[in-house]
Design a protein around this motif. Structure first.
Motif, PDB file in Angstrom:
ATOM      1  N   GLN A   7     -15.886   8.646 -35.880  1.00  0.00           N
ATOM      2  CA  GLN A   7     -15.946   8.128 -34.510  1.00  0.00           C
ATOM      3  C   GLN A   7     -14.623   7.474 -34.121  1.00  0.00           C
ATOM      4  OE1 GLN A   7     -19.538   8.662 -34.963  1.00  0.00           O
ATOM      5  NE2 GLN A   7     -18.869   9.756 -33.112  1.00  0.00           N
ATOM      6  N   GLN A   8     -14.158   6.562 -34.985  1.00  0.00           N
ATOM      7  CA  GLN A   8     -12.929   5.819 -34.668  1.00  0.00           C
ATOM      8  C   GLN A   8     -11.721   6.758 -34.578  1.00  0.00           C
ATOM      9  OE1 GLN A   8     -15.278   4.761 -37.043  1.00  0.00           O
ATOM     10  NE2 GLN A   8     -14.547   2.802 -37.883  1.00  0.00           N
ATOM     11  N   LEU A   9     -11.779   7.887 -35.323  1.00  0.00           N
ATOM     12  CA  LEU A   9     -10.619   8.779 -35.372  1.00  0.00           C
ATOM     13  C   LEU A   9     -10.778  10.007 -34.478  1.00  0.00           C
ATOM     14  CD1 LEU A   9      -9.979   8.601 -39.232  1.00  0.00           C
ATOM     15  CD2 LEU A   9      -8.774   7.345 -37.435  1.00  0.00           C
ATOM     16  N   ALA A  10     -11.876  10.062 -33.720  1.00  0.00           N
ATOM     17  CA  ALA A  10     -12.115  11.228 -32.858  1.00  0.00           C
ATOM     18  C   ALA A  10     -10.902  11.446 -31.955  1.00  0.00           C
ATOM     19  CB  ALA A  10     -13.371  10.993 -32.017  1.00  0.00           C
ATOM     20  N   CYS A  11     -10.478  12.700 -31.811  1.00  0.00           N
ATOM     21  CA  CYS A  11      -9.274  12.974 -31.015  1.00  0.00           C
ATOM     22  C   CYS A  11      -9.302  14.401 -30.497  1.00  0.00           C
ATOM     23  CB  CYS A  11      -8.029  12.758 -31.884  1.00  0.00           C
ATOM     24  SG  CYS A  11      -7.990  13.841 -33.314  1.00  0.00           S
ATOM     25  N   ASP A  12      -8.421  14.671 -29.554  1.00  0.00           N
ATOM     26  CA  ASP A  12      -8.315  16.033 -29.012  1.00  0.00           C
ATOM     27  C   ASP A  12      -7.299  16.856 -29.778  1.00  0.00           C
ATOM     28  OD1 ASP A  12     -10.086  15.652 -26.691  1.00  0.00           O
ATOM     29  OD2 ASP A  12      -8.566  14.182 -26.104  1.00  0.00           O
ATOM     30  N   VAL A  13      -6.326  16.177 -30.353  1.00  0.00           N
ATOM     31  CA  VAL A  13      -5.268  16.906 -31.056  1.00  0.00           C
ATOM     32  C   VAL A  13      -4.559  15.941 -32.008  1.00  0.00           C
ATOM     33  CG1 VAL A  13      -3.490  16.458 -29.287  1.00  0.00           C
ATOM     34  CG2 VAL A  13      -3.314  18.516 -30.692  1.00  0.00           C
ATOM     35  N   VAL A  14      -3.982  16.509 -33.065  1.00  0.00           N
ATOM     36  CA  VAL A  14      -3.210  15.717 -34.022  1.00  0.00           C
ATOM     37  C   VAL A  14      -1.743  16.112 -33.873  1.00  0.00           C
ATOM     38  CG1 VAL A  14      -2.881  15.196 -36.482  1.00  0.00           C
ATOM     39  CG2 VAL A  14      -5.176  15.713 -35.617  1.00  0.00           C
ATOM     40  N   ALA A  15      -0.847  15.154 -33.978  1.00  0.00           N
ATOM     41  CA  ALA A  15       0.596  15.461 -33.977  1.00  0.00           C
ATOM     42  C   ALA A  15       1.208  14.906 -35.248  1.00  0.00           C
ATOM     43  CB  ALA A  15       1.273  14.842 -32.752  1.00  0.00           C
ATOM     44  N   ILE A  16       2.082  15.705 -35.858  1.00  0.00           N
ATOM     45  CA  ILE A  16       2.742  15.283 -37.099  1.00  0.00           C
ATOM     46  C   ILE A  16       4.195  15.748 -37.072  1.00  0.00           C
ATOM     47  CG2 ILE A  16       2.765  15.426 -39.628  1.00  0.00           C
ATOM     48  CD1 ILE A  16      -0.123  16.214 -39.631  1.00  0.00           C
ATOM     49  N   SER A  17       5.105  14.859 -37.458  1.00  0.00           N
ATOM     50  CA  SER A  17       6.463  15.298 -37.781  1.00  0.00           C
ATOM     51  C   SER A  17       6.654  15.085 -39.276  1.00  0.00           C
ATOM     52  CB  SER A  17       7.502  14.510 -36.975  1.00  0.00           C
ATOM     53  OG  SER A  17       7.426  14.871 -35.609  1.00  0.00           O
ATOM     54  N   ASP A  18       6.443  16.129 -40.052  1.00  0.00           N
ATOM     55  CA  ASP A  18       6.635  16.074 -41.511  1.00  0.00           C
ATOM     56  C   ASP A  18       6.967  17.474 -42.017  1.00  0.00           C
ATOM     57  OD1 ASP A  18       6.731  14.910 -44.042  1.00  0.00           O
ATOM     58  OD2 ASP A  18       4.595  15.186 -44.426  1.00  0.00           O
ATOM     59  N   THR A  19       7.613  18.247 -41.134  1.00  0.00           N
ATOM     60  CA  THR A  19       7.995  19.630 -41.478  1.00  0.00           C
ATOM     61  C   THR A  19       9.454  19.815 -41.080  1.00  0.00           C
ATOM     62  OG1 THR A  19       7.059  20.259 -39.333  1.00  0.00           O
ATOM     63  CG2 THR A  19       5.668  20.621 -41.263  1.00  0.00           C
ATOM     64  N   GLY A  20       9.900  21.065 -41.101  1.00  0.00           N
ATOM     65  CA  GLY A  20      11.331  21.309 -40.939  1.00  0.00           C
ATOM     66  C   GLY A  20      11.735  21.878 -39.597  1.00  0.00           C
ATOM     67  N   MET A  21      13.055  21.915 -39.403  1.00  0.00           N
ATOM     68  CA  MET A  21      13.676  22.630 -38.286  1.00  0.00           C
ATOM     69  C   MET A  21      14.452  23.788 -38.917  1.00  0.00           C
ATOM     70  SD  MET A  21      15.242  19.305 -36.315  1.00  0.00           S
ATOM     71  CE  MET A  21      15.846  20.181 -34.881  1.00  0.00           C
ATOM     72  N   VAL A  22      14.543  24.904 -38.210  1.00  0.00           N
ATOM     73  CA  VAL A  22      15.262  26.028 -38.821  1.00  0.00           C
ATOM     74  C   VAL A  22      16.769  25.768 -38.869  1.00  0.00           C
ATOM     75  CG1 VAL A  22      13.468  27.721 -38.331  1.00  0.00           C
ATOM     76  CG2 VAL A  22      15.313  27.384 -36.691  1.00  0.00           C
ATOM     77  N   GLY A  23      17.246  24.851 -38.050  1.00  0.00           N
ATOM     78  CA  GLY A  23      18.663  24.486 -38.094  1.00  0.00           C
ATOM     79  C   GLY A  23      18.888  23.277 -37.205  1.00  0.00           C
ATOM     80  N   PRO A  24      20.066  22.638 -37.300  1.00  0.00           N
ATOM     81  CA  PRO A  24      20.331  21.447 -36.491  1.00  0.00           C
ATOM     82  C   PRO A  24      20.199  21.763 -35.001  1.00  0.00           C
ATOM     83  CG  PRO A  24      22.083  21.804 -38.109  1.00  0.00           C
ATOM     84  CD  PRO A  24      21.201  23.005 -38.167  1.00  0.00           C
ATOM     85  N   GLY A  25      19.447  20.928 -34.286  1.00  0.00           N
ATOM     86  CA  GLY A  25      19.334  21.090 -32.840  1.00  0.00           C
ATOM     87  C   GLY A  25      18.423  22.213 -32.383  1.00  0.00           C
ATOM     88  N   ILE A  26      17.746  22.886 -33.314  1.00  0.00           N
ATOM     89  CA  ILE A  26      16.855  23.986 -32.911  1.00  0.00           C
ATOM     90  C   ILE A  26      15.410  23.497 -32.976  1.00  0.00           C
ATOM     91  CG2 ILE A  26      16.112  26.357 -33.355  1.00  0.00           C
ATOM     92  CD1 ILE A  26      18.808  26.775 -34.784  1.00  0.00           C
ATOM     93  N   GLY A  27      14.813  23.310 -31.807  1.00  0.00           N
ATOM     94  CA  GLY A  27      13.417  22.868 -31.739  1.00  0.00           C
ATOM     95  C   GLY A  27      12.536  23.854 -32.508  1.00  0.00           C
ATOM     96  N   THR A  28      11.698  23.319 -33.387  1.00  0.00           N
ATOM     97  CA  THR A  28      10.939  24.188 -34.281  1.00  0.00           C
ATOM     98  C   THR A  28       9.465  23.798 -34.263  1.00  0.00           C
ATOM     99  OG1 THR A  28      12.898  24.397 -35.687  1.00  0.00           O
ATOM    100  CG2 THR A  28      10.773  25.031 -36.655  1.00  0.00           C
ATOM    101  N   PHE A  29       8.628  24.760 -33.978  1.00  0.00           N
ATOM    102  CA  PHE A  29       7.188  24.544 -33.957  1.00  0.00           C
ATOM    103  C   PHE A  29       6.579  25.280 -35.155  1.00  0.00           C
ATOM    104  CE2 PHE A  29       2.833  25.532 -32.832  1.00  0.00           C
ATOM    105  CZ  PHE A  29       2.390  24.360 -32.228  1.00  0.00           C
ATOM    106  N   THR A  30       5.938  24.512 -36.025  1.00  0.00           N
ATOM    107  CA  THR A  30       5.340  25.099 -37.221  1.00  0.00           C
ATOM    108  C   THR A  30       3.843  25.282 -36.989  1.00  0.00           C
ATOM    109  OG1 THR A  30       7.013  24.131 -38.674  1.00  0.00           O
ATOM    110  CG2 THR A  30       4.905  24.708 -39.689  1.00  0.00           C
ATOM    111  N   TYR A  31       3.400  26.549 -37.032  1.00  0.00           N
ATOM    112  CA  TYR A  31       1.977  26.798 -36.726  1.00  0.00           C
ATOM    113  C   TYR A  31       1.179  27.145 -37.987  1.00  0.00           C
ATOM    114  CZ  TYR A  31       3.506  31.618 -36.933  1.00  0.00           C
ATOM    115  OH  TYR A  31       4.044  32.804 -37.375  1.00  0.00           O
ATOM    116  N   GLY A  32       1.829  27.076 -39.149  1.00  0.00           N
ATOM    117  CA  GLY A  32       1.088  27.345 -40.389  1.00  0.00           C
ATOM    118  C   GLY A  32       1.764  26.686 -41.573  1.00  0.00           C
ATOM    119  N   LEU A  33       0.962  26.279 -42.538  1.00  0.00           N
ATOM    120  CA  LEU A  33       1.460  25.674 -43.780  1.00  0.00           C
ATOM    121  C   LEU A  33       0.759  26.337 -44.947  1.00  0.00           C
ATOM    122  CD1 LEU A  33       1.145  21.881 -42.908  1.00  0.00           C
ATOM    123  CD2 LEU A  33       3.294  23.154 -43.138  1.00  0.00           C
ATOM    124  N   ARG A  34       1.432  26.369 -46.097  1.00  0.00           N
ATOM    125  CA  ARG A  34       0.727  26.859 -47.282  1.00  0.00           C
ATOM    126  C   ARG A  34      -0.169  25.758 -47.848  1.00  0.00           C
ATOM    127  NH1 ARG A  34       4.946  30.467 -50.854  1.00  0.00           N
ATOM    128  NH2 ARG A  34       6.233  28.581 -50.759  1.00  0.00           N
TER     129      ARG A  34
END
Ligand code: BES
Ligand code: ZN
Length: 441
Positions: A156-183
């Motif tokens: 209940q306390q953690l119910a949410c519509d979406v989760v956001a995390i920054s704990d992944t990589g960018m493909v290079g400096p200054g290149i916005g990177t969206f990661t849609y899958g993890l192993r």
């Protein structure tokens, strides 16, 4: 306090979750974060677990607004081997605009970027454009053993519509990177038990199996020469790559050269029918993380060690089931072990792989935030690392996770001289603000 000062303060806590000698440091880091979030006007609580504490913080939630859960981890990997650090691992040191410290990228730099973005917005506007719930944990680097039960107990306390995390990589400096899958991941440890005591290898060698040799043979039995895993059934549930992703990843250019230079290996290796990126991001693997036994000191010692060990982990992809993979691996290794030794198998922590549709409304909002922050074209990728709690967010909270990484390819996460550019801290602050604005719109 500036964002940079906050990050440097946070980095000075050696919050190594796996090492009980650092329990007090890990706790002190959590306490510091609680004080920081409280000072920003968020209602903050620290929750005890059987391990390291969980932190929850919220603004005032208002009906009708989107609820965003922001996750991060304040624990870090061990800093060993210490001798390979150019500056002490827990004294953040800035060289050419880059902060060197254990945890700089993974995950304190990325976490503090978000905290600082929130602090700025709260100071300026007194509120955020969304209902925000922060969830910070101190056990990510040991497989989040207490977080899924925490989610289940606090749905209940953690119910949410979406989760956001920054704990992944960018493909290079200054290149916005969206990661849609993890192993995903599944860990196990084998112990090969031989004689009841270490033996003189001259007296007994030839008649008694050597546990170190058997450990090496078992480790080697996991793969064929091209890196395919030989455990029967290992690939049965692997979902094939979509053709759109194969072409999107190919457009990122040749990954081989970058990986060769980042790793210093003389040549790459792996399943020939997949590209280097496909092998790292979307193919399952078996890795020996540690192997040992017998004499490790100077010179030689003629001994048959009484035991040897192999530490293994499997990186998994959709739709492999980690527990089932450990069952298959156990059966395979037992079948390969000769009768001259006794095998002991310990199952370790597991986490499922994650895959989401990057083109849904929330994924699109995240991509707009990345474009606003970094400009230019965004890279849509999967990644090889694991954040085991992400699939649990889906299972327990029914929420997808937006993975918006700020780590650069040469960040040296988990290795000596881990680093994070101040520019990425600043970009992360803007990304936090752009993301909440998009999600609040
Ligand atoms: N930040 C990483 C995960 C990661 C790394 C995702 C690179 C994408 C790209 C995270 O802190 C981590 O290291 N996770 C561990 C999890 C494990 C200990 C259960 C991992 O992947 O080894
Ligand atoms: Zn990590």
């Amino acid at each position: 306090m500036s964002a940079l000062d906050d990050l440097l303060t946070c980095l000075r806590f050696p919050s190594v979750s796996t090492d009980s000698r650092h329990n007090a440091d890990t706790r002190a880091c959590a306490d510091w974060l609680v004080a920081k979030l409280t000072s920003m006007g968020l209602t903050t609580s620290l929750h005890e677990t059987p391990g390291h504490p969980v932190i929850v913080a919220k603004n005032k939630h208002i009906a009708g607004r989107r609820t965003v859960l922001l996750y991060g981890h304040y624990d870090v990997q061990p800093a060993e081997p210490f001798a390979e650090w150019k500056s002490p691992p827990f004294e953040p040191t800035i060289r050419d605009g880059v902060i060197f410290c254990r945890g700089a990228t993974d995950n304190k730099g990325q976490l503090i970027a978000h905290v600082s973005g929130l602090a700025e917005t709260l100071a300026k506007h007194g509120d955020l454009p969304v209902n925000l719930t922060i969830l910070f944990e101190g056990e990510e680097e040991i497989g989040s053993p207490n977080l899924k039960p925490f989610l289940e107990a606090h749905r209940q306390q953690l119910a949410c519509d979406v989760v956001a995390i920054s704990d992944t990589g960018m493909v290079g400096p200054g290149i916005g990177t969206f990661t849609y899958g993890l192993r995903g991941i599944a860990c196990m440890e084998l112990k090969v038990h031989g004689p009841s005591i270490d033996l003189h290898s001259g007296i007994f060698g030839g008649a008694v199996a050597n546990p170190a040799t058997i450990a090496a043979r078992l480790a080697a039995s996991l793969h064929d020469d091209q890196g395919r895993v030989l455990i029967p059934g290992f690939y049965d549930d692997v979902k094939p790559l979509a053709s759109w992703e194969r072409s999107a990843w190919a457009e990122l250019g040749d990954g081989d050269a970058e990986t060769l230079s980042l790793t210093g290996v003389p040549a790459l290796f792996g399943e020939p029918e997949f590209t280097e990126r496909e092998r790292r991001w979307a193919r399952p693997t078996a890795e020996v993380n540690g192997i040992g036994g017998g004499y490790q000191g100077e010179g030689s010692k003629t001994v048959i060690p009484r035991e040897a060990f192999v530490k293994l982990s499997f990186r998994l992809v959709p739709d492999q089931n980690p527990e089932q993979i450990l069952d298959l691996a156990t059966a395979y290794l037992l079948s390969k072990a000769p009768a001259s030794v006794r095998l002991e198998i310990k199952r370790g922590h597991t986490g499922q792989a994650y895959l989401m549709d990057p083109q849904g409304p929330l994924g699109k909002a995240a991509q707009r935030a990345l474009t606003k922050t970094f400009g230019g074209k965004i890279a849509l990728i999967r990644e090889g690392g694991s954040i085991p709690i992400v699939q649990a967010f889906k299972d327990v909270l029914k929420a997808d996770t937006l993975l918006l990484g700020l780590a650069l390819p040469d960040c040296q996460a988990h290795a000596p001289n881990e680093n994070f550019p101040i520019a990425n801290l600043e970009a992360g602050i803007r990304l936090n603000q752009a993301l909440l604005a998009e999600l609040g719109a």
